[in-house]
Design a protein around this motif. Structure first.
Motif, PDB file in Angstrom:
ATOM      1  N   PRO A 164       0.805  -1.232   0.000  1.00 45.27           N
ATOM      2  CA  PRO A 164       0.000   0.000   0.000  1.00 45.27           C
ATOM      3  C   PRO A 164       0.837   1.281   0.000  1.00 45.27           C
ATOM      4  CG  PRO A 164      -0.911  -1.600   1.534  1.00 45.27           C
ATOM      5  CD  PRO A 164       0.418  -2.123   1.116  1.00 45.27           C
ATOM      6  N   GLU A 165       1.904   1.304   0.783  1.00 48.52           N
ATOM      7  CA  GLU A 165       2.743   2.504   0.844  1.00 48.52           C
ATOM      8  C   GLU A 165       3.418   2.771  -0.499  1.00 48.52           C
ATOM      9  OE1 GLU A 165       6.428   4.375   3.501  1.00 48.52           O
ATOM     10  OE2 GLU A 165       5.605   2.394   3.976  1.00 48.52           O
ATOM     11  N   ILE A 166       3.901   1.694  -1.135  1.00 42.93           N
ATOM     12  CA  ILE A 166       4.527   1.850  -2.447  1.00 42.93           C
ATOM     13  C   ILE A 166       3.523   2.367  -3.462  1.00 42.93           C
ATOM     14  CG2 ILE A 166       5.519   0.563  -4.383  1.00 42.93           C
ATOM     15  CD1 ILE A 166       6.847  -1.278  -2.301  1.00 42.93           C
ATOM     16  N   TRP A 167       2.342   1.760  -3.464  1.00 42.51           N
ATOM     17  CA  TRP A 167       1.350   2.146  -4.465  1.00 42.51           C
ATOM     18  C   TRP A 167       0.790   3.540  -4.202  1.00 42.51           C
ATOM     19  CZ3 TRP A 167       0.565   0.923  -9.184  1.00 42.51           C
ATOM     20  CH2 TRP A 167       0.947  -0.327  -9.657  1.00 42.51           C
ATOM     21  N   LYS A 168       0.734   3.967  -2.959  1.00 38.75           N
ATOM     22  CA  LYS A 168       0.258   5.326  -2.688  1.00 38.75           C
ATOM     23  C   LYS A 168       1.177   6.343  -3.360  1.00 38.75           C
ATOM     24  CE  LYS A 168      -1.295   8.502   0.886  1.00 38.75           C
ATOM     25  NZ  LYS A 168      -0.748   9.658   0.137  1.00 38.75           N
ATOM     26  N   ARG A 169       2.470   6.112  -3.257  1.00 40.10           N
ATOM     27  CA  ARG A 169       3.401   7.037  -3.880  1.00 40.10           C
ATOM     28  C   ARG A 169       3.288   7.000  -5.404  1.00 40.10           C
ATOM     29  NH1 ARG A 169       9.126   6.502  -0.791  1.00 40.10           N
ATOM     30  NH2 ARG A 169       9.727   7.769  -2.603  1.00 40.10           N
ATOM     31  N   LEU A 170       3.094   5.812  -5.943  1.00 40.62           N
ATOM     32  CA  LEU A 170       2.960   5.697  -7.390  1.00 40.62           C
ATOM     33  C   LEU A 170       1.651   6.311  -7.883  1.00 40.62           C
ATOM     34  CD1 LEU A 170       4.304   2.060  -7.865  1.00 40.62           C
ATOM     35  CD2 LEU A 170       5.468   4.174  -8.510  1.00 40.62           C
ATOM     36  N   VAL A 171       0.556   6.036  -7.184  1.00 36.25           N
ATOM     37  CA  VAL A 171      -0.753   6.593  -7.578  1.00 36.25           C
ATOM     38  C   VAL A 171      -0.730   8.109  -7.471  1.00 36.25           C
ATOM     39  CG1 VAL A 171      -3.181   6.746  -6.911  1.00 36.25           C
ATOM     40  CG2 VAL A 171      -2.066   4.509  -7.079  1.00 36.25           C
TER      41      VAL A 171
END
Length: 858
Positions: free
Chosen positions: A619-626
Motif C-alpha cells: 500500500p505505501e509503495i502504491w500510494k506514492r505511485l498513484v
C-alpha cells in the motif's frame, strides 16, 4: 536368502524409471507367479528423471516421485541404498555391499548409465557438476546459492555439451540467476537430432533467451583459484573464458561393470549385449534400459527403456514379445523454446525427399522427410513451432494423408491441415508404447471417458506428456462415434464449460459466487472454479475484484493485486501505456525502488518491474505511485498486460503512422479487461515490425493504406504467429474490430485458454471470424459492442480504489499484529548487485557485499 519354494524369484538390479516400469508391468500381468526383489543404490524411491529440470521450476522431490504402489506391493522386496557388488552367474546369485547373497531364478539388469565427463585437467575442481540425478541438481542449486553469496554477485556458468540435456541444464542455471554459456564441440546444437539449418535456428532461439552459445569449441583445461574453486576454462584454439560453475552434459555411459565382471557379452562401445527378447548371453539374465546394447547401440532415452521393460516382463511369463528397436524421437523441454525431432530426421533412407519451411526472422524451421513417392512420412524436424509434433510423430512409417505443406505453414496461410484419423498401429505415446488402437480400445472396451482414465488404463501421456493433445483429440473423436461427448465441465462443482457458465451468469444477472453456485453448481467450489467465476463476474459487473464475497475467490496474486515471487516477496508493476513515460515518472519509480530496496528490470513489454516488496509495503509503495499518476499494470491478473510499440512516425524515418499514439490508446482502452488468460497487444509503425506485433494476441501493423490487424499470436511455451484478419483499417474501424475480437474471446474461450489455441479451435477458422466481426454473422456484434462500452464506463484503477478503502487495506498485513517497521534481524538478498539501503538499526555494524567487494556502511 534363497529362491527355494514354489514361487520363482526375479531380482532387479537398479531402481530407476525402467526398473519401476518392469516391476509395474510384471505385477499387472500376473498374480503370484513371481516374487520380486529390487535393489537400488540411491536412497530415494524411483523418480522421474525425464522431468528433472522441473525441480528448478519449483517441483519438489515428492512431485517427481513415481507411483509408490508397485514397490510397496507385498510380492516385492525393495532394498534401497544398497549396491550390488558382484553377479555370480554360475550360482545364480548376486552379492551386495551389505554382505547379503540373494539367489535368483531370473536376473534383470536395469543399472542404467552414468554421466560422462571430459578427460580434461581440472574437472575435479569445486564447482564442476554433472546433470544426471536428483542429488546432482540439489548439489548444483546449493552450490550456486552458496558461491554467489560468497562472491557477492551472480555467477558465470558454463554448460559443456549442447545436446538436449545440456540445453535443459542451461535453462536451469539461468533460472538460478547464472549468466550461462553453452559450449558445443560440433558445429550446431543438438547435433544428434538436428541438421545444420535447424541447429542454426535453435541457436538463435537460445541466444534470444540470453544464453550464449559457443560451437565448434573443444575444452582442454579447467583452471582453479588457490582454494580449488573453478575460475575459468581454456579451449583448444587458445581462448580462455571466466566461469564460476561448470556442468558437464557430454553424454552417458552404460553402467555395465557388473555384466563385465560376470562374463556376460558386452559391446566394445559399452552396454550389455541383448537380443530381441532382452536376453543377455546368459539366458537367465536380461538387461533393459540404458545399460542394454541392441544392434550395437545404447540409447539414453526413457521410451525404448520402457519398451524393453514390457518385453522383459512378457518374456518372464512365457510370451513372445520382441523389442523392435529404438524410437529416438525427442522434444526439448526448455521454457520458450519449441524443438522436436522424430523418425529419419536426417533423410538417410535411400531416395528420401525433404520438404522444408523456414522463417529465419521468427526463428522457425520445419522439415518433413518423405519417401521417394512423397506419400510416406519418414521423419521430421520442428524448431520454433513444434505444435504439429503430436500429429506427425504417430504417422511415421505410414501415409501422411495430405499435402505435407499443410503441416508446415503457419495456420491461416491458405492451406488446411489434414484431419484424417490415425491408423490403429500409429504410435501415439512413444514413452509407453501406446498406439491409437490402444486408446480406441480403452474408450470402447474399457469405458474410458476422459484423459485421466486413459492415462490410468493405458499409461499413455503419463510420462513426458507431449502426447496429451493427441490423446484428447482421439478421445473426443471416439466418444463422438458412440454418441457421447468429451466432457468440458469446468470442474466437479460445475457441469458447464467456462463459455456455458459465462452465458448462464450473463443471462441470469447473478452477481455473487454463492448465488451462481447455488443455481448452476454444487458444493462450495474449488481453486479451479472460484478464480474463473471471479473473472466472469468482474467482466459482467465491473465491480472491484476485492469487493464483497468475491474477494475470497481470487487466487494468490489477485488477492493482493501483486505477483508473488519465488522468495515470497511481491513485484510492483505500474502501467506505462505504450512504453511512453516522462522523465518525472522515471524519477518517481527510481526513487520508490531506491527507498524500498527493490530490484528493477525493464521488461520485454516496455514497463519497469520492481521486485522484492513485502506484503505490508505494497500500500505505501502504491500510494506514492498513484499520487504520481501511475496505476496498476495488472501484471498479476488474467487481463491485458501490455501494448508494445516501436517509436513509429514520431521519430523513425521509416514509420508511416503514429504507433506509439495508437499503442497508448489501445492500452488505456483495454486496461483492466478481465479475460480467460492474459492478453498482449503490439503496434508496429511500419512493415519492419520492430514491435513484433505478429507474436501478440492482437497485432497492429501500419501501412500507407491504414492499419493491418493480426490475431491469435502468442509467445511462451507454444509460440504462434498471428494471422491477418483485416487490412487498411482506419482508427475507428481498428478499434471496433479489436473490441469485438477481444469480447468474442472473453465470451467464448475456455478456462486458461489463450487466444492462439482458442482461435485454432474456432470452427471455420479465420474466414468465419471475419464474418462474425465484420458481417455480424452470429447477430452478436451489438452485444460485443455493449460489453466493451460497459467495460470502458466501469473502469477504475484497482490500486487507487483499494487505497481509498480501509477494509480492503486490512488484507495487506503479514499477520494480525505485524509491525509497521521491518525487523532489523531479517536478512535480505540482493539481485545482480542491486541491494536495498541499510536501515538505521543496521548502519552501526552492518556490512554489505557489493560486486564482490566488502564495504563498511557509514
Amino acid at each position: 536368502m534363497s529362491s527355494t519354494g514354489p514361487t520363482p524369484h526375479v531380482v532387479v538390479v537398479g531402481a530407476g524409471m525402467v526398473a519401476h516400469r518392469f516391476v509395474e508391468s510384471l505385477l499387472s500381468r500376473t498374480g503370484d507367479a513371481w516374487r520380486v526383489t529390487v535393489i537400488g543404490d540411491e536412497q530415494r524411491h524411483p523418480y522421474d528423471r525425464v522431468g528433472l529440470t522441473s525441480y528448478f521450476a519449483g517441483a519438489s522431490v515428492d512431485d517427481l516421485a513415481l507411483d509408490a504402489g508397485p514397490l510397496a506391493d507385498e510380492r516385492v522386496t525393495f532394498l534401497r541404498g544398497t549396491r550390488v557388488t558382484r553377479v555370480d552367474t554360475a550360482e545364480a546369485a548376486v552379492l551386495t555391499d551389505r554382505g547379503e547373497r540373494i539367489a535368483y531364478d531370473r536376473l534383470v539388469l536395469a543399472t542404467g548409465s552414468y554421466a560422462a565427463r571430459l578427460a580434461v585437467d581440472g574437472y575435479d575442481n569445486d564447482g564442476c557438476f554433472v546433470y544426471r540425478t536428483l542429488d546432482d541438481v540439489e548439489s548444483l542449486e546449493a552450490f550456486v546459492h552458496r558461491r554467489s553469496a560468497e562472491l557477492g554477485r551472480p555467477l558465470v556458468g558454463t554448460v559443456i555439451g549442447g545436446g538436449l540435456l545440456g540445453l535443459e541444464a542451461a535453462g536451469a542455471l539461468q533460472g538460478l540467476g547464472v549468466d550461462c554459456t553453452v559450449v558445443q564441440s560440433s558445429d550446431r546444437l543438438m547435433s544428434a537430432q538436428l541438421d545444420l539449418p535447424a541447429g542454426d535456428a535453435l541457436r538463435r532461439l537460445i541466444e534470444a533467451r540470453g544464453i550464449r552459445v559457443r560451437t565448434s569449441s573443444l575444452t582442454t583445461r579447467l583452471d582453479a583459484d588457490r582454494y580449488g574453486n573453478v575460475v575459468g576454462l581454456e579451449f583448444r584454439d587458445g581462448d580462455w573464458e571466466r566461469t564460476d560453475v561448470v556442468v558437464f552434459t557430454v553424454g552417458v555411459r552404460p553402467r555395465d561393470e557388473l555384466a563385465r565382471s560376470a562374463g556376460l557379452d558386452v559391446d566394445p562401445r559399452g552396454g550389455v549385449v541383448i537380443d530381441e527378447g532382452c536376453r543377455t548371453s546368459d539366458p537367465r539374465v536380461l538387461a533393459i534400459g540404458e545399460v542394454a546394447s541392441f544392434a550395437g547401440q545404447c540409447v539414453g532415452l526413457v521410451a525404448p527403456g520402457y519398451a524393453m521393460a514390457e518385453v522383459a516382463a512378457a518374456r518372464l511369463l512365457g510370451q513372445d514379445a520382441v523389442f523392435g528397436g529404438f524410437d529416438v524421437s525427442t522434444k526439448l523441454k526448455l521454457s520458450g523454446v519449441d524443438v522436436a525431432s522424430f523418425g529419419d530426421a536426417f533423410a538417410e533412407t535411400p531416395g528420401a525427399l525433404d520438404v522444408v519451411y523456414a522463417d529465419p526472422v521468427s526463428g522457425v524451421y520445419k522439415k518433413l522427410v518423405l519417401s521417394d513417392d512423397a506419400k510416406t512420412l519418414l521423419g521430421g524436424i520442428l524448431v520454433g513451432d513444434a505444435s504439429a509434433y503430436g500429429s506427425l510423430r504417430p504417422l511415421v512409417g505410414g501415409a501422411l494423408g495430405g499435402d505435407p505443406v499443410a503441416y508446415l505453414l503457419p495456420q491461416g496461410d491458405g492451406v488446411a491441415a489434414p484431419t484424417g484419423d490415425l491408423p490403429d498401429e500409429a504410435l501415439v505415446c512413444s514413452c509407453n508404447s501406446v498406439t491409437a488402437g490402444g486408446i480406441r480400445s480403452a474408450v470402447h472396451d474399457e469405458g474410458c471417458t476422459d484423459v485421466k482414465a486413459i492415462k490410468a488404463c493405458t499409461k499413455a501421456g503419463a510420462a513426458c506428456g507431449s502426447c496429451v493433445g493427441m490423446i484428447t483429440k482421439l478421445l473426443g473423436s471416439e466418444l463422438a462415434k458412440t454418441g457421447a461427448a468429451l466432457s468440458n465441465a469446468l470442474c466437479e462443482h460445475f457441469a458447464m464449460s467456462r463459455r456455458q457458465l459465462f452465458d448462464a451468469v450473463r443471462v441470469s444477472g447473478l452477481s455473487t459466487f454463492s448465488a451462481v453456485i447455488e443455481r448452476f453448481g454444487t458444493g462450495r467450489g474449488c481453486d479451479i472454479c472460484k478464480p474463473v467465476l471471479a473473472s466472469i463476474l468482474s467482466t459482467l459487473t465491473g465491480r472491484h475484484v476485492l469487493d464483497g464475497e468475491n474477494a475470497t475467490l481470487q487466487d494468490t496474486n489477485d488477492h493482493v493485486m501483486a505477483n508473488m515471487q519465488k522468495d515470497g516477496s511481491y513485484s510492483v508493476v505500474p502501467r506505462i501505456p505504450g512504453g511512453e513515460i516522462t522523465p518525472e515518472g522515471l524519477l518517481v519509480i527510481g526513487q520508490v525502488a531506491q527507498d524500498f530496496g527493490l530490484y528493477t528490470k525493464i521488461t520485454g513489454g516496455q514497463r519497469i518491474d520492481m521486485f522484492g516488496a513485502r506484503l505490508e509495503q505494497l500500500p505505501e509503495i502504491w500510494k506514492r505511485l498513484v499520487d504520481a499518476g501511475f496505476e496498476s499494470g495488472h501484471a498479476y491478473g488474467k487481463s491485458l498486460r501490455t501494448v508494445k510499440s516501436c517509436v513509429g512516425s514520431t521519430w523513425c524515418r521509416y514509420g508511416v503512422q503514429d504507433s506509439v499514439g495508437m499503442a497508448v490508446q489501445l492500452e488505456l482502452r483495454y486496461r483492466g479487461l478481465r479475460s480467460p488468460h492474459k492478453i498482449k497487444l503490439g503496434v508496429s509503425g511500419c512493415a519492419r515490425e520492430c514491435a513484433e506485433a505478429r507474436g501478440k494476441d492482437v497485432g497492429v501493423i501500419a501501412t500507407e493504406a491504414g492499419w493491418n490487424m493480426y490475431v491469435g499470436g502468442n509467445g511462451g511455451f507454444t509460440p504462434r504467429h498471428a494471422v491477418l484478419l483485416a487490412e487498411g483499417l482506419d482508427d475507428a474501424g481498428l478499434l471496433q474490430a479489436i473490441d469485438r475480437f477481444l469480447m468474442y474471446y472473453v465470451f467464448t474461450a475456455d478456462r486458461l485458454q489463450r487466444t492462439a489455441p482458442w482461435f485454432e479451435d474456432l470452427e471455420g477458422g479465420i474466414d468465419e471470424l471475419r464474418r462474425v466481426i465484420f458481417d455480424d454473422s452470429l447477430g452478436i456484434c451489438s452485444d460485443l459492442d455493449a460489453a466493451m462500452a460497459r467495460h470502458l464506463d466501469n473502469y477504475e484503477d484497482e490500486w487507487k480504489a483499494t487505497l481509498e478503502d480501509p477494509e480492503k487495506l486490512r488484507r495487506f498485513a503479514s499477520f494480525v499484529n505485524a509491525p509497521t517497521t521491518p525487523d532489523p534481524s531479517l536478512a535480505y538478498t540482493s539481485e545482480r548487485g542491486q541491494a536495498r539501503p541499510a536501515t538505521a538499526e543496521e548502519r552501526a555494524d552492518a556490512r554489505v557485499l557489493i560486486a564482490g567487494t566488502t564495504l563498511e556502511v557509514r
